[in-house]
Scaffold this motif. Sequence first.
Motif, mmCIF file in Angstrom:
data_model
loop_
_atom_site.group_PDB
_atom_site.id
_atom_site.type_symbol
_atom_site.label_atom_id
_atom_site.label_comp_id
_atom_site.label_asym_id
_atom_site.label_seq_id
_atom_site.Cartn_x
_atom_site.Cartn_y
_atom_site.Cartn_z
ATOM 1 N N MET A 42 -4.432 -4.737 -65.217
ATOM 2 C CA MET A 42 -4.551 -5.778 -64.400
ATOM 3 C C MET A 42 -3.272 -6.595 -64.152
ATOM 4 O O MET A 42 -2.706 -7.034 -65.020
ATOM 5 N N ALA A 43 -3.008 -7.036 -62.692
ATOM 6 C CA ALA A 43 -1.945 -7.767 -62.437
ATOM 7 C C ALA A 43 -2.253 -9.208 -63.004
ATOM 8 O O ALA A 43 -3.076 -9.611 -63.331
ATOM 9 N N ARG A 44 -0.822 -9.544 -63.270
ATOM 10 C CA ARG A 44 -0.851 -10.924 -63.646
ATOM 11 C C ARG A 44 -0.987 -11.876 -62.599
ATOM 12 O O ARG A 44 -0.866 -11.712 -61.536
ATOM 13 N N LYS A 45 -1.663 -13.107 -63.181
ATOM 14 C CA LYS A 45 -1.987 -14.182 -62.369
ATOM 15 C C LYS A 45 -0.842 -14.827 -61.812
ATOM 16 O O LYS A 45 0.346 -14.786 -62.512
ATOM 17 N N LYS A 46 -0.982 -15.489 -60.459
ATOM 18 C CA LYS A 46 0.128 -16.192 -59.984
ATOM 19 C C LYS A 46 -0.072 -17.669 -59.901
ATOM 20 O O LYS A 46 -0.961 -17.900 -59.385
ATOM 21 N N ILE A 47 0.750 -18.491 -60.473
ATOM 22 C CA ILE A 47 0.550 -19.980 -60.432
ATOM 23 C C ILE A 47 1.754 -20.693 -59.568
ATOM 24 O O ILE A 47 3.025 -20.466 -60.232
ATOM 25 N N ALA A 48 1.333 -21.200 -58.593
ATOM 26 C CA ALA A 48 2.368 -21.811 -57.711
ATOM 27 C C ALA A 48 2.275 -23.538 -58.039
ATOM 28 O O ALA A 48 1.388 -24.125 -58.031
ATOM 29 N N LEU A 49 3.480 -23.919 -58.317
ATOM 30 C CA LEU A 49 3.462 -25.074 -58.441
ATOM 31 C C LEU A 49 4.428 -26.221 -57.433
ATOM 32 O O LEU A 49 5.641 -25.729 -57.314
ATOM 33 N N ILE A 50 3.876 -26.938 -56.677
ATOM 34 C CA ILE A 50 4.525 -27.406 -55.616
ATOM 35 C C ILE A 50 4.793 -28.911 -55.899
ATOM 36 O O ILE A 50 4.055 -29.748 -56.115
ATOM 37 N N GLY A 51 6.145 -28.995 -56.161
ATOM 38 C CA GLY A 51 6.703 -30.182 -56.760
ATOM 39 C C GLY A 51 7.328 -29.751 -58.169
ATOM 40 O O GLY A 51 6.579 -29.241 -58.806
ATOM 41 N N ALA A 52 8.730 -29.880 -58.166
ATOM 42 C CA ALA A 52 9.326 -29.265 -59.362
ATOM 43 C C ALA A 52 9.949 -30.484 -60.152
ATOM 44 O O ALA A 52 11.000 -30.308 -60.872
ATOM 45 N N GLY A 53 9.048 -31.597 -60.072
ATOM 46 C CA GLY A 53 9.636 -32.806 -60.684
ATOM 47 C C GLY A 53 9.271 -32.989 -62.113
ATOM 48 O O GLY A 53 9.207 -31.744 -62.871
ATOM 49 N N ASN A 54 8.837 -34.250 -62.556
ATOM 50 C CA ASN A 54 8.408 -34.382 -64.057
ATOM 51 C C ASN A 54 7.257 -33.574 -64.490
ATOM 52 O O ASN A 54 7.208 -32.970 -65.392
ATOM 53 N N ILE A 55 6.143 -33.501 -63.701
ATOM 54 C CA ILE A 55 5.031 -32.817 -63.967
ATOM 55 C C ILE A 55 5.202 -31.448 -63.620
ATOM 56 O O ILE A 55 4.804 -30.830 -64.226
ATOM 57 N N GLY A 56 5.831 -31.214 -62.448
ATOM 58 C CA GLY A 56 5.928 -29.698 -61.914
ATOM 59 C C GLY A 56 6.544 -29.065 -63.121
ATOM 60 O O GLY A 56 6.206 -27.816 -63.539
ATOM 61 N N GLY A 57 7.779 -29.571 -63.638
ATOM 62 C CA GLY A 57 8.601 -28.930 -64.942
ATOM 63 C C GLY A 57 7.625 -28.531 -66.136
ATOM 64 O O GLY A 57 7.685 -27.590 -66.666
ATOM 65 N N THR A 58 6.923 -29.698 -66.350
ATOM 66 C CA THR A 58 6.100 -29.685 -67.504
ATOM 67 C C THR A 58 4.789 -28.721 -67.414
ATOM 68 O O THR A 58 4.675 -28.039 -68.407
ATOM 69 N N LEU A 59 4.344 -28.494 -66.099
ATOM 70 C CA LEU A 59 3.465 -27.660 -65.989
ATOM 71 C C LEU A 59 3.845 -26.317 -66.227
ATOM 72 O O LEU A 59 3.136 -25.412 -66.680
ATOM 73 N N ALA A 60 5.084 -26.135 -65.615
ATOM 74 C CA ALA A 60 5.594 -24.593 -65.637
ATOM 75 C C ALA A 60 5.758 -24.279 -67.195
ATOM 76 O O ALA A 60 5.633 -23.372 -67.468
ATOM 77 N N HIS A 61 6.218 -25.374 -68.000
ATOM 78 C CA HIS A 61 6.549 -24.900 -69.506
ATOM 79 C C HIS A 61 5.073 -24.661 -69.993
ATOM 80 O O HIS A 61 5.095 -23.592 -70.896
ATOM 81 N N LEU A 62 4.165 -25.474 -69.828
ATOM 82 C CA LEU A 62 2.953 -25.264 -70.493
ATOM 83 C C LEU A 62 2.304 -23.625 -70.034
ATOM 84 O O LEU A 62 1.907 -23.094 -70.805
ATOM 85 N N ALA A 63 2.473 -23.657 -68.795
ATOM 86 C CA ALA A 63 1.802 -22.462 -68.152
ATOM 87 C C ALA A 63 2.433 -21.102 -68.500
ATOM 88 O O ALA A 63 1.746 -20.110 -68.937
ATOM 89 N N ALA A 64 3.656 -21.179 -69.028
ATOM 90 C CA ALA A 64 4.395 -20.113 -69.552
ATOM 91 C C ALA A 64 4.093 -20.096 -71.088
ATOM 92 O O ALA A 64 3.725 -18.904 -71.532
ATOM 93 N N LEU A 65 4.061 -21.103 -71.705
ATOM 94 C CA LEU A 65 3.716 -21.035 -73.115
ATOM 95 C C LEU A 65 2.404 -20.543 -73.225
ATOM 96 O O LEU A 65 2.034 -19.880 -74.279
ATOM 97 N N LYS A 66 1.405 -20.928 -72.600
ATOM 98 C CA LYS A 66 -0.027 -20.480 -72.569
ATOM 99 C C LYS A 66 -0.160 -18.890 -71.866
ATOM 100 O O LYS A 66 -1.247 -18.394 -71.977
ATOM 101 N N GLY A 67 0.825 -18.512 -71.225
ATOM 102 C CA GLY A 67 0.649 -17.066 -70.622
ATOM 103 C C GLY A 67 -0.355 -17.022 -69.797
ATOM 104 O O GLY A 67 -1.251 -16.026 -69.517
ATOM 105 N N LEU A 68 -0.185 -17.994 -68.698
ATOM 106 C CA LEU A 68 -1.130 -18.347 -67.766
ATOM 107 C C LEU A 68 -0.850 -17.135 -66.369
ATOM 108 O O LEU A 68 -1.810 -16.810 -65.917
ATOM 109 N N GLY A 69 0.459 -16.673 -66.586
ATOM 110 C CA GLY A 69 0.712 -15.928 -65.573
ATOM 111 C C GLY A 69 2.256 -15.957 -64.966
ATOM 112 O O GLY A 69 2.854 -16.560 -65.757
ATOM 113 N N ASP A 70 2.608 -15.325 -63.908
ATOM 114 C CA ASP A 70 4.047 -15.755 -63.326
ATOM 115 C C ASP A 70 3.887 -16.983 -62.487
ATOM 116 O O ASP A 70 2.905 -17.479 -62.076
ATOM 117 N N ILE A 71 5.118 -17.423 -62.643
ATOM 118 C CA ILE A 71 5.129 -18.841 -62.115
ATOM 119 C C ILE A 71 6.087 -19.039 -60.992
ATOM 120 O O ILE A 71 7.192 -18.651 -61.141
#
Length: 320
Positions: free
Chosen positions: A1-30
Amino acid sequence: MARKKIALIGAGNIGGTLAHLAALKGLGDIVLFDVVEGVPQGKALDLSQCGPVEGFDARITGTNDYADIAGADVIIVTAGVARKPGMSRDDLLGINLKVMKAVGEGIAANAPDAFVICITNPLDAMVWALREFSGLPHHKVVGMAGVLDSARFSHFLAEEFKVSVKDVTSFVLGGHGDTMVPVIEYSTVSGIPVPDLIEMGFSTQQRIDEIVKRTRGGGGEIVALLKTGSAFYAPATSGIAMAESYLYDQKRVLPAAAHLTGQYGIDDLYVGVPVIIGAGGVEKIVEIKLGDEAKTNLTVSVDAVKELLVACKEIDSSLG
Ligand SMILES: NC(=O)c1ccc[n+]([C@@H]2O[C@H](COP(=O)([O-])OP(=O)(O)OC[C@H]3O[C@@H](n4cnc5c(N)ncnc54)[C@H](O)[C@@H]3O)[C@@H](O)[C@H]2O)c1
Ligand SMILES: O=C(O)C[C@H](O)C(=O)O
């Protein structure tokens, strides 16, 4: 199964933290998107270099091109401006409305099948505007605020009762402003409602009233301390919880700003209410029975959101 894709619009304080959490939790490619050149690319590179240490192999990329969000399963929007001390969230409306127009059009053109979680403030007006600009189905566009506000309420209640926060459940409904509605009768410790805990001597009505007030001002308390921006760790964690419920079809019951079509007597408005989030997006609006005080407070909160929508329509006539 292909990995899920997570797009984060805004790479500021929340955007960066979202990316970190999504990667740590293995939600998909970011994919991190921002209008500022270099920032999403730099954060993506920095985050990618966590991979060898943490053992995740998510592909994390930064971009200034909306074409790169194509095929995203989940999009979390934090693009815009955060408030500084002395400002209200509503002061951000004019500037962030323009941002929502650009983001909505970018999503519509590139990832119209995504589940979109809006975090940008003033939340209830921005999620409504983002939905209008994107044209996505209402059940695929939702606002994050209630999870955060309820987490704050639960944290303060756990401290007050001197119990594990794991056993505290609480609900904050209404708009994400100073008129938000923490609902005491649905807030519990292991199923024991807060009013019963007051009767049992765990706290007093006065102390709980103070906690309700602190919860309502929870964002402003952090803005006043940080001075340069607003909260981002708990907001990012809250956004990820909503994304997980969609991606894993968890069907969690979470407070979120959802489009109402008559529920709670509210029509064609995004306001915080309990919803079920699963693979279908917002699958159900849960209509809980409210006491008279909560009902009155919800009306006040909804009226505040309505005023913001009037302001949005005055600024951008295409929303009229
Ligand atoms: N709903 C909530 O509960 C909640 C909680 C916290 C913060 N917020 C809101 O979330 C938003 C983001 O907060 P933050 O702390 O991450 O702010 P931030 O300033 O750190 O990041 C915002 C990012 O958006 C980018 N941006 C601006 N215009 C853009 C555009 N047109 N397209 C793409 N990116 C754009 C900026 O360059 C910046 O990198 C603010 O509006 C804040 O008020 C909401
Ligand atoms: O308070 C803010 O401006 C940010 C956010 O809405 C929050 O509640 O932390």
